[in-house]
Design a protein around this motif. Structure first.
Motif, PDB file in Angstrom:
ATOM      1  N   HIS A  68       0.513  -1.480  -0.194  1.00  0.00           N
ATOM      2  CA  HIS A  68       0.033   0.231  -0.140  1.00  0.00           C
ATOM      3  C   HIS A  68       0.626   0.984   0.291  1.00  0.00           C
ATOM      4  CE1 HIS A  68      -3.750  -1.863   0.725  1.00  0.00           C
ATOM      5  NE2 HIS A  68      -2.877  -3.245   1.071  1.00  0.00           N
ATOM      6  N   ARG A  69       0.138   2.493   0.205  1.00  0.00           N
ATOM      7  CA  ARG A  69       1.091   3.591   0.078  1.00  0.00           C
ATOM      8  C   ARG A  69       1.050   4.324   1.751  1.00  0.00           C
ATOM      9  NH1 ARG A  69      -2.251   7.093  -3.753  1.00  0.00           N
ATOM     10  NH2 ARG A  69      -3.723   6.296  -3.120  1.00  0.00           N
ATOM     11  N   ARG A  70       2.054   4.811   1.003  1.00  0.00           N
ATOM     12  CA  ARG A  70       2.242   5.851   3.307  1.00  0.00           C
ATOM     13  C   ARG A  70       2.449   7.830   1.801  1.00  0.00           C
ATOM     14  NH1 ARG A  70       3.721   8.815   7.328  1.00  0.00           N
ATOM     15  NH2 ARG A  70       3.809   7.489   9.235  1.00  0.00           N
ATOM     16  N   SER A  71       1.584   8.594   2.621  1.00  0.00           N
ATOM     17  CA  SER A  71       1.878  10.033   2.330  1.00  0.00           C
ATOM     18  C   SER A  71       2.839   9.900   3.922  1.00  0.00           C
ATOM     19  CB  SER A  71       0.999  10.562   2.205  1.00  0.00           C
ATOM     20  OG  SER A  71       0.357  10.499   0.980  1.00  0.00           O
ATOM     21  N   ILE A  72       4.504  10.991   3.492  1.00  0.00           N
ATOM     22  CA  ILE A  72       4.867  11.379   4.804  1.00  0.00           C
ATOM     23  C   ILE A  72       4.753  13.264   4.988  1.00  0.00           C
ATOM     24  CG2 ILE A  72       7.551  12.228   5.346  1.00  0.00           C
ATOM     25  CD1 ILE A  72       8.111  10.368   3.481  1.00  0.00           C
ATOM     26  N   ALA A  73       4.608  13.295   6.789  1.00  0.00           N
ATOM     27  CA  ALA A  73       4.337  14.111   6.643  1.00  0.00           C
ATOM     28  C   ALA A  73       5.467  15.535   7.068  1.00  0.00           C
ATOM     29  CB  ALA A  73       3.277  14.145   7.604  1.00  0.00           C
TER      30      ALA A  73
ATOM     31  N   ALA B 116      20.265  23.033  -2.109  1.00  0.00           N
ATOM     32  CA  ALA B 116      19.632  22.233  -4.405  1.00  0.00           C
ATOM     33  C   ALA B 116      18.539  21.499  -4.004  1.00  0.00           C
ATOM     34  CB  ALA B 116      20.923  21.527  -4.635  1.00  0.00           C
ATOM     35  N   ILE B 117      18.328  20.458  -2.912  1.00  0.00           N
ATOM     36  CA  ILE B 117      17.479  20.163  -3.113  1.00  0.00           C
ATOM     37  C   ILE B 117      15.424  21.182  -2.373  1.00  0.00           C
ATOM     38  CG2 ILE B 117      15.594  18.152  -1.380  1.00  0.00           C
ATOM     39  CD1 ILE B 117      18.483  17.113  -1.117  1.00  0.00           C
ATOM     40  N   LYS B 118      14.946  21.051  -3.099  1.00  0.00           N
ATOM     41  CA  LYS B 118      13.678  21.966  -3.052  1.00  0.00           C
ATOM     42  C   LYS B 118      12.884  20.997  -2.055  1.00  0.00           C
ATOM     43  CE  LYS B 118      15.667  25.595  -3.943  1.00  0.00           C
ATOM     44  NZ  LYS B 118      16.494  26.261  -3.516  1.00  0.00           N
ATOM     45  N   GLY B 119      11.751  21.886  -1.363  1.00  0.00           N
ATOM     46  CA  GLY B 119      11.063  20.905  -0.398  1.00  0.00           C
ATOM     47  C   GLY B 119      11.981  20.633   0.935  1.00  0.00           C
ATOM     48  N   ARG B 120      11.253  20.130   2.169  1.00  0.00           N
ATOM     49  CA  ARG B 120      11.969  20.005   3.577  1.00  0.00           C
ATOM     50  C   ARG B 120      12.089  18.485   2.566  1.00  0.00           C
ATOM     51  NH1 ARG B 120      10.268  20.953   8.391  1.00  0.00           N
ATOM     52  NH2 ARG B 120      11.967  20.177   9.000  1.00  0.00           N
ATOM     53  N   ALA B 121      13.651  18.110   2.581  1.00  0.00           N
ATOM     54  CA  ALA B 121      14.127  16.636   2.289  1.00  0.00           C
ATOM     55  C   ALA B 121      14.259  16.058   3.885  1.00  0.00           C
ATOM     56  CB  ALA B 121      15.844  16.965   2.268  1.00  0.00           C
ATOM     57  N   VAL B 122      13.977  14.541   3.533  1.00  0.00           N
ATOM     58  CA  VAL B 122      14.235  13.548   4.305  1.00  0.00           C
ATOM     59  C   VAL B 122      14.647  12.585   4.659  1.00  0.00           C
ATOM     60  CG1 VAL B 122      11.571  13.928   4.771  1.00  0.00           C
ATOM     61  CG2 VAL B 122      11.852  11.560   3.411  1.00  0.00           C
TER      62      VAL B 122
ATOM     63  N   SER C  28      13.014   2.666   6.254  1.00  0.00           N
ATOM     64  CA  SER C  28      12.083   2.622   7.665  1.00  0.00           C
ATOM     65  C   SER C  28      10.429   2.929   7.509  1.00  0.00           C
ATOM     66  CB  SER C  28      11.609   3.526   9.161  1.00  0.00           C
ATOM     67  OG  SER C  28      13.550   3.784  10.025  1.00  0.00           O
ATOM     68  N   PHE C  29      10.022   3.504   6.918  1.00  0.00           N
ATOM     69  CA  PHE C  29       9.131   3.965   6.242  1.00  0.00           C
ATOM     70  C   PHE C  29       8.415   2.314   5.724  1.00  0.00           C
ATOM     71  CE2 PHE C  29       7.108   7.869   7.207  1.00  0.00           C
ATOM     72  CZ  PHE C  29       7.468   7.662   8.047  1.00  0.00           C
TER      73      PHE C  29
ATOM     74  N   ASP D 138       5.593  13.962   0.050  1.00  0.00           N
ATOM     75  CA  ASP D 138       6.129  12.636  -1.309  1.00  0.00           C
ATOM     76  C   ASP D 138       5.138  11.496  -0.825  1.00  0.00           C
ATOM     77  OD1 ASP D 138       7.399  14.042  -2.754  1.00  0.00           O
ATOM     78  OD2 ASP D 138       9.420  12.329  -2.263  1.00  0.00           O
ATOM     79  N   THR D 139       4.230  10.348  -1.643  1.00  0.00           N
ATOM     80  CA  THR D 139       3.887   9.643  -1.464  1.00  0.00           C
ATOM     81  C   THR D 139       4.870   8.373  -1.934  1.00  0.00           C
ATOM     82  OG1 THR D 139       1.475  10.381  -1.099  1.00  0.00           O
ATOM     83  CG2 THR D 139       1.945   8.258  -1.149  1.00  0.00           C
ATOM     84  N   ILE D 140       4.690   7.074  -1.082  1.00  0.00           N
ATOM     85  CA  ILE D 140       5.507   5.985  -1.407  1.00  0.00           C
ATOM     86  C   ILE D 140       5.368   4.492  -0.931  1.00  0.00           C
ATOM     87  CG2 ILE D 140       8.012   7.564  -0.499  1.00  0.00           C
ATOM     88  CD1 ILE D 140       8.568   5.936   1.666  1.00  0.00           C
TER      89      ILE D 140
END
Length: 151
Positions: free
Chosen positions: A26-31, A58-64, A71-72, A103-105
């Motif tokens: 299944h999918r999971r969005s990262i908050a 260089a990476i736009k957005g909040r990198a995780v 882990s996810f 992002d949703t993974i």
């Protein structure tokens, strides 16, 4: 209740898996709260993850962290080995692209190796696991070797 009633939600046993078998989770969005919790839990306080201002990055957005993505992925895979997984033995891990808040993974799995242990009462299974985002991009790959129960 009878012992021969199969519990719902039980994962794959060794005999259920064959080389070439493919499945996805299944999918999971990262908050943002996921990142904050992970940083606080692990003390992974690198500014890339702990500071919101990305104007010079260089990476736009909040990198995780890749560790959070991994882990996810393992959490998404849990139903496939619930009550049947005995050990995680090893893996190589390759971060392919950044993952950011929002992002949703999901994980796409292909079984690449199956063999019985020397004792014969359990099996070893290796898979290629690709973590894929909502744009179809592979952001992380790893190839765990797991020990599973036989049925």
């Amino acid at each position: 209740m009878s012992d021969n009633v199969h519990p719902i939600g039980r994962g794959f046993g060794y005999e259920d898996l064959k080389v070439g078998l493919r499945f996805r989770t299944h999918r999971r969005s990262i908050a943002d709260s996921d990142l904050a919790s992970f940083v606080n839990l692990t003390w992974l306080t690198e500014e890339l993850f702990a500071v919101a201002d990305d104007s010079t990055r260089a990476i736009k957005g909040r990198a995780v962290p890749g560790a959070l993505v991994y882990s996810f992925a393992e959490g998404l895979l849990l139903p496939s080995m619930q009550d049947t997984g005995l050990a995680f033995l090893n893996a190589t891990l390759d971060v392919k692209a950044p993952t950011v808040i929002g992002d949703t993974i999901h994980v796409e799995v292909e079984v690449t190796e199956c063999r019985l242990t020397s004792r014969g009462d359990r099996g070893l299974v290796r898979s290629l696991n690709k973590v894929v985002n909502q744009r179809g991009e592979t952001v992380l790959e790893y190839n765990p070797l797991r020990m599973l129960k036989r049925r």
